[in-house]
Design an enzyme around this catalytic site. Sequence first.
Site, PDB file in Angstrom:
ATOM      1  NE  ARG A  29      -3.973  -2.480   2.726  1.00 39.71           N
ATOM      2  CZ  ARG A  29      -4.593  -2.417   1.064  1.00 39.71           C
ATOM      3  NH1 ARG A  29      -5.224  -2.464   0.469  1.00 39.71           N
ATOM      4  NH2 ARG A  29      -5.140  -4.050   1.079  1.00 39.71           N
ATOM      5  CG  ASP A  30       1.296   5.867  -2.314  1.00 36.75           C
ATOM      6  OD1 ASP A  30       2.359   6.129  -4.025  1.00 36.75           O
ATOM      7  OD2 ASP A  30       1.353   6.113  -1.538  1.00 36.75           O
ATOM      8  CB  ILE A  31       3.596   6.048   2.469  1.00 33.87           C
ATOM      9  CG1 ILE A  31       3.862   5.947   4.313  1.00 33.87           C
ATOM     10  CG2 ILE A  31       4.511   7.022   2.040  1.00 33.87           C
ATOM     11  CD1 ILE A  31       5.443   5.724   4.262  1.00 33.87           C
ATOM     12  CG  ASN A  88       3.694   8.883 -11.376  1.00 25.51           C
ATOM     13  OD1 ASN A  88       2.651   9.534 -12.561  1.00 25.51           O
ATOM     14  ND2 ASN A  88       3.478   9.162 -10.396  1.00 25.51           N
ATOM     15  CD  GLU A  96       6.827  12.502  -4.947  1.00 17.50           C
ATOM     16  OE1 GLU A  96       6.756  11.172  -3.905  1.00 17.50           O
ATOM     17  OE2 GLU A  96       6.110  13.308  -4.603  1.00 17.50           O
ATOM     18  CB  VAL A  97      10.477   5.997  -5.048  1.00 18.09           C
ATOM     19  CG1 VAL A  97      11.169   5.023  -5.057  1.00 18.09           C
ATOM     20  CG2 VAL A  97      10.111   6.456  -4.056  1.00 18.09           C
ATOM     21  CG  HIS A 101       6.992   2.980  -8.555  1.00 19.02           C
ATOM     22  ND1 HIS A 101       8.497   3.597  -8.689  1.00 19.02           N
ATOM     23  CD2 HIS A 101       6.566   3.689  -8.438  1.00 19.02           C
ATOM     24  CE1 HIS A 101       7.676   4.555  -8.425  1.00 19.02           C
ATOM     25  NE2 HIS A 101       6.288   5.224  -8.238  1.00 19.02           N
ATOM     26  CG  MET A 102       1.183  -0.486 -12.958  1.00 15.00           C
ATOM     27  SD  MET A 102       0.661  -1.229 -13.724  1.00 15.00           S
ATOM     28  CE  MET A 102       0.985  -3.035 -12.961  1.00 15.00           C
ATOM     29  CG  HIS A 103       1.390   5.300  -8.816  1.00 12.92           C
ATOM     30  ND1 HIS A 103       1.133   5.358  -7.432  1.00 12.92           N
ATOM     31  CD2 HIS A 103       2.518   5.095  -9.334  1.00 12.92           C
ATOM     32  CE1 HIS A 103       2.035   6.108  -7.635  1.00 12.92           C
ATOM     33  NE2 HIS A 103       2.616   6.495  -8.203  1.00 12.92           N
TER      34      HIS A 103
HETATM   35  P1  DGP Z   1       5.915   8.448  -7.750  1.00 11.00           P
HETATM   36  O1  DGP Z   1       5.962   9.587  -7.531  1.00 11.00           O
HETATM   37  O2  DGP Z   1       5.475   7.677  -9.046  1.00 11.00           O
HETATM   38  O3  DGP Z   1       7.464   8.097  -8.046  1.00 11.00           O
HETATM   39  O4  DGP Z   1       5.268   7.511  -6.740  1.00 11.00           O
HETATM   40  C1  DGP Z   1       6.387   7.300  -5.296  1.00 11.00           C
HETATM   41  C2  DGP Z   1       5.170   6.510  -4.074  1.00 11.00           C
HETATM   42  O5  DGP Z   1       5.352   6.029  -3.550  1.00 11.00           O
HETATM   43  C3  DGP Z   1       4.544   7.338  -3.657  1.00 11.00           C
HETATM   44  O6  DGP Z   1       3.056   7.705  -4.158  1.00 11.00           O
HETATM   45  C4  DGP Z   1       5.102   8.283  -2.149  1.00 11.00           C
HETATM   46  C5  DGP Z   1       5.269   6.733  -2.387  1.00 11.00           C
HETATM   47  N1  DGP Z   1       6.279   5.737  -0.922  1.00 11.00           N
HETATM   48  C6  DGP Z   1       7.294   7.140  -0.798  1.00 11.00           C
HETATM   49  N2  DGP Z   1       7.752   6.037  -0.017  1.00 11.00           N
HETATM   50  C7  DGP Z   1       7.532   5.371   0.569  1.00 11.00           C
HETATM   51  C8  DGP Z   1       7.631   4.551   1.644  1.00 11.00           C
HETATM   52  O7  DGP Z   1       8.401   4.638   2.054  1.00 11.00           O
HETATM   53  N3  DGP Z   1       6.489   3.301   1.548  1.00 11.00           N
HETATM   54  C9  DGP Z   1       5.521   3.545   0.888  1.00 11.00           C
HETATM   55  N4  DGP Z   1       4.103   2.365   1.801  1.00 11.00           N
HETATM   56  N5  DGP Z   1       5.215   3.814   0.019  1.00 11.00           N
HETATM   57  C10 DGP Z   1       6.199   4.782  -0.155  1.00 11.00           C
END
Ligand code: DGP
Length: 115
Positions: A29-31, A88, A96-97, A101-103
């Site tokens: 799950r996204d944080i 993204n 950002e990361v 990754h696929m949302h």
């Molecule tokens: P993007 O902007 O596409 O790179 O999405 C990165 C996503 O990762 C963003 O929606 C927040 C999520 N995220 C960042 N750090 C963490 C973390 O430590 N744990 C989890 N579960 N999600 C994270």
Amino acid sequence: MGKTIFSKIISREIPADIVYETESVLAFRDINPQAPVHILIIPKIEIPTIKEIKGAEHAKLLGELVEAANKIAEAENISENGFRLVFNCGSNGGQEVYHLHMHLLGGRQMKWPPG
Ligand code: DGP
């Protein structure tokens, strides 16, 4: 490239709410959820962005990411009403990361165009 936060989730160095795992794919799950269901589906191998994807090399892996999304959508009860899958890419894409990754977003009506 240095280890990203997602590599640390794969290695269990930092915790995450993991919802799905195979030999090659992990989903959690996204944080910072942007929808009632917001799950990140990632390959376990380190690929920084979608730009590095080559059909011959990664076709199976991409199929596994989408298959994971479909299975998770079923499990989360968002399959019937539909959902959105997003990659993204880079700065303008809002990435950002830098671990591919696929949302998977669902559980509400999505808007178009996205912000
Ligand atoms: P993007 O902007 O596409 O790179 O999405 C990165 C996503 O990762 C963003 O929606 C927040 C999520 N995220 C960042 N750090 C963490 C973390 O430590 N744990 C989890 N579960 N999600 C994270």
